[in-house]
Design an enzyme around this catalytic site. Structure first.
Site, mmCIF file in Angstrom:
data_model
loop_
_atom_site.group_PDB
_atom_site.id
_atom_site.type_symbol
_atom_site.label_atom_id
_atom_site.label_comp_id
_atom_site.label_asym_id
_atom_site.label_seq_id
_atom_site.Cartn_x
_atom_site.Cartn_y
_atom_site.Cartn_z
ATOM 1 N N GLY A 30 0.868 -1.369 -0.112
ATOM 2 C CA GLY A 30 0.159 0.069 0.018
ATOM 3 C C GLY A 30 0.687 1.279 0.077
ATOM 4 O O GLY A 30 0.311 2.306 0.495
ATOM 5 N N ILE A 36 -0.541 5.893 4.276
ATOM 6 C CA ILE A 36 0.098 5.616 5.723
ATOM 7 C C ILE A 36 1.274 4.798 5.438
ATOM 8 O O ILE A 36 2.190 4.800 6.061
ATOM 9 C CB ILE A 36 -0.954 5.034 6.644
ATOM 10 N N SER A 162 -11.360 1.137 13.033
ATOM 11 C CA SER A 162 -12.407 1.313 14.029
ATOM 12 C C SER A 162 -13.670 0.733 13.290
ATOM 13 O O SER A 162 -14.470 0.214 14.101
ATOM 14 C CB SER A 162 -12.131 2.488 14.507
ATOM 15 N N TYR A 188 -17.118 -2.564 3.857
ATOM 16 C CA TYR A 188 -15.942 -2.026 4.457
ATOM 17 C C TYR A 188 -15.839 -2.650 6.063
ATOM 18 O O TYR A 188 -14.687 -3.225 6.337
ATOM 19 C CB TYR A 188 -15.811 -0.776 4.669
HETATM 20 N N1 NAP Z 1 -6.722 6.694 6.425
HETATM 21 C C1 NAP Z 1 -7.270 6.158 7.397
HETATM 22 O O1 NAP Z 1 -8.038 7.167 8.359
HETATM 23 C C2 NAP Z 1 -7.682 4.776 7.934
HETATM 24 C C3 NAP Z 1 -8.437 4.605 9.007
HETATM 25 C C4 NAP Z 1 -8.529 3.196 9.307
HETATM 26 C C5 NAP Z 1 -8.037 2.175 8.554
HETATM 27 N N2 NAP Z 1 -7.327 2.688 7.409
HETATM 28 C C6 NAP Z 1 -6.755 1.608 6.825
HETATM 29 O O2 NAP Z 1 -5.393 1.926 6.326
HETATM 30 C C7 NAP Z 1 -5.007 1.161 5.000
HETATM 31 C C8 NAP Z 1 -4.111 2.337 4.318
HETATM 32 O O3 NAP Z 1 -5.020 3.317 3.915
HETATM 33 P P1 NAP Z 1 -4.547 4.685 3.563
HETATM 34 O O4 NAP Z 1 -5.259 5.858 4.765
HETATM 35 O O5 NAP Z 1 -3.142 5.033 3.740
HETATM 36 O O6 NAP Z 1 -5.185 5.116 2.294
HETATM 37 P P2 NAP Z 1 -4.483 5.408 0.814
HETATM 38 O O7 NAP Z 1 -3.730 6.522 0.876
HETATM 39 O O8 NAP Z 1 -5.538 5.345 -0.177
HETATM 40 O O9 NAP Z 1 -3.802 3.991 0.722
HETATM 41 C C9 NAP Z 1 -4.078 2.729 0.324
HETATM 42 C C10 NAP Z 1 -3.046 2.018 -0.636
HETATM 43 O O10 NAP Z 1 -3.597 0.708 -0.895
HETATM 44 C C11 NAP Z 1 -3.193 0.703 -2.213
HETATM 45 N N3 NAP Z 1 -4.178 -0.114 -3.036
HETATM 46 C C12 NAP Z 1 -5.425 -0.300 -3.127
HETATM 47 N N4 NAP Z 1 -6.128 -1.280 -3.673
HETATM 48 C C13 NAP Z 1 -4.971 -1.747 -3.971
HETATM 49 C C14 NAP Z 1 -4.916 -2.995 -5.016
HETATM 50 N N5 NAP Z 1 -5.859 -3.657 -5.427
HETATM 51 N N6 NAP Z 1 -3.616 -3.789 -5.006
HETATM 52 C C15 NAP Z 1 -2.633 -3.099 -4.491
HETATM 53 N N7 NAP Z 1 -2.619 -1.893 -3.686
HETATM 54 C C16 NAP Z 1 -3.882 -1.449 -3.646
HETATM 55 C C17 NAP Z 1 -3.515 2.157 -2.894
HETATM 56 O O11 NAP Z 1 -2.848 2.186 -4.451
HETATM 57 P P3 NAP Z 1 -3.523 2.605 -5.312
HETATM 58 O O12 NAP Z 1 -3.475 4.071 -5.147
HETATM 59 O O13 NAP Z 1 -2.914 2.018 -6.661
HETATM 60 O O14 NAP Z 1 -5.156 2.494 -5.390
HETATM 61 C C18 NAP Z 1 -2.870 2.980 -1.934
HETATM 62 O O15 NAP Z 1 -1.389 3.007 -1.879
HETATM 63 C C19 NAP Z 1 -6.358 0.850 4.712
HETATM 64 O O16 NAP Z 1 -6.112 -0.714 4.697
HETATM 65 C C20 NAP Z 1 -7.215 1.154 5.315
HETATM 66 O O17 NAP Z 1 -8.395 0.244 5.508
HETATM 67 C C21 NAP Z 1 -7.035 3.998 7.107
#
Ligand code: NAP
Length: 323
Positions: A30, A36, A162, A188
């Site tokens: 990711g 993150i 959460s 989700y």
């Molecule tokens: N941000 C928050 O507040 C928050 C809160 C709770 C949990 N989370 C969890 O934290 C994690 C990271 O989220 P983030 O906030 O960093 O979001 P983000 O900036 O959207 O990062 C998610 C990453 O996952 C990658 N990804 C998505 N679909 C994919 C696929 N099919 N194959 C490979 N990579 C893929 C995305 O790549 P692409 O750009 O190519 O799509 C992106 O680099 C997630 O699992 C999310 O559920 C985040």
């Protein structure tokens, strides 16, 4: 169970426990400039790991992070790993690409999607369940020999949310009737409940080998994750906060986490990887750098559901995972 939750910057966690990361090999999924996982990679590079394997579905996604690491920490090796988690064959290919890597000290599965319109992965699973959970199940299974080769104190850390607190596995309709009953938030929640339940069972099974296994709620960070949210989403979250506590699946109240920085969002992942004080709680759900199993609800705590999920995952990924 400890209940000393604290929002901390990654730098603070690394100052305490970062020495354990020197010379280690870490795989992070990711990774991109504003994710993150991207922040995690930058933060970990300060602790002098040997190799950071940065996974994304396009090399351009990790290039900016690689450049930053190269200029700040030229001795830290980085390597791009191409892996699309919406395609189980691509997960298998990615593992093949790591043939020359003898061991992985820390596998940190961070990639994920939130609230997309209904679609299915290449293998026919609702996309959030497929990307956020099933691909991780397969990845962990296939990489376990390399994690075992790293020895004790290696780790598998799986990002959750959460939203697991409002999620459950819909065992008899996990694909939401081919989209007809799809609610992006419910899906989700399902994918995050699955992440947490998988970690519970995996942590139990790997405890004797001293392989650390944790799921992590990172709090709330503004990243690419909100791309599928309606334009007024942030206002909507404010309204929910003003309206008071949310309730979990047992009716237990909880608060929506406050917005934090990406350094604070990445910190609990680092806690999962190396904080020695939580080692006795293998398989636990971490929030704000502390074991937070008291936040989980009955469906997630049900060991029968862990077993049912494991069997379903084996059947869907066509990969037997006996431990
Ligand atoms: N941000 C928050 O507040 C928050 C809160 C709770 C949990 N989370 C969890 O934290 C994690 C990271 O989220 P983030 O906030 O960093 O979001 P983000 O900036 O959207 O990062 C998610 C990453 O996952 C990658 N990804 C998505 N679909 C994919 C696929 N099919 N194959 C490979 N990579 C893929 C995305 O790549 P692409 O750009 O190519 O799509 C992106 O680099 C997630 O699992 C999310 O559920 C985040």
């Amino acid at each position: 169970m400890s209940n000393n939750q604290q929002i901390l910057r990654s730098e603070v966690v690394l100052e305490k426990y970062g020495k354990a990361l020197a010379g280690k090999t870490v795989l992070i999924t990711g990774v991109s400039d504003d994710s993150i996982a991207g922040e995690l990679a930058l933060q970990l590079s300060a602790a002098n790991p040997k190799l950071l394997i940065l996974s994304a579905r396009a090399e351009a996604k990790v290039a900016g992070i690689q450049d930053k690491i190269k200029s700040a920490k030229p001795n830290v090796e980085t390597r791009f790993l191409n892996m699309d988690l919406s395609d189980l064959a691509a997960v298998r290919d990615a593992v093949e690409d790591l043939k020359d890597v003898s061991h992985i000290d820390h596998l940190v599965c961070v990639a994920g999607v939130m609230f997309p319109p209904y679609s299915k992965t290449k293998d026919g699973f609702e996309s959030q369940l497929g990307v956020n959970y099933l691909a991780n199940f397969l990845l962990v299974k296939l990489l376990l020999p390399k994690i075992r080769a790293a020895g004790s104190d290696s780790s598998v850390v799986i990002m959750a949310s959460s939203m697991a607190r409002q999620g459950k596995m819909h065992f008899d309709d996990f694909n939401f009737s081919d989209g007809r009953t799809y609610d992006p938030m419910v899906a989700y929640g399902q994918s995050n409940a699955a992440r947490v339940m998988f970690v519970k069972r995996l942590g139990e099974k790997l405890k004797a080998e001293k392989i650390r296994v944790f799921s992590v709620d990172p709090g709330a960070v503004q990243t690419g994750l909100q791309r599928h949210c309606p334009p007024n989403f942030l206002d909507q979250v404010d309204d929910w906060k003003k309206a008071g506590a949310m309730v979990d699946m047992d009716g237990k109240p909880f608060e929506i986490p406050p917005w934090t920085t990406s350094s604070e969002g990445a910190a609990t992942l680092i806690t999962g990887m190396v904080d020695p004080t939580i080692a006795d709680y293998n398989g636990s759900y971490l929030n704000q750098n502390a074991v937070s199993d008291h936040e989980l609800h009955t469906h997630i705590n049900d060991e029968g559901n862990w077993a049912e999920l494991w069997e379903l995952s084996e059947s869907l990924t066509k990969e037997r995972f006996s431990l």
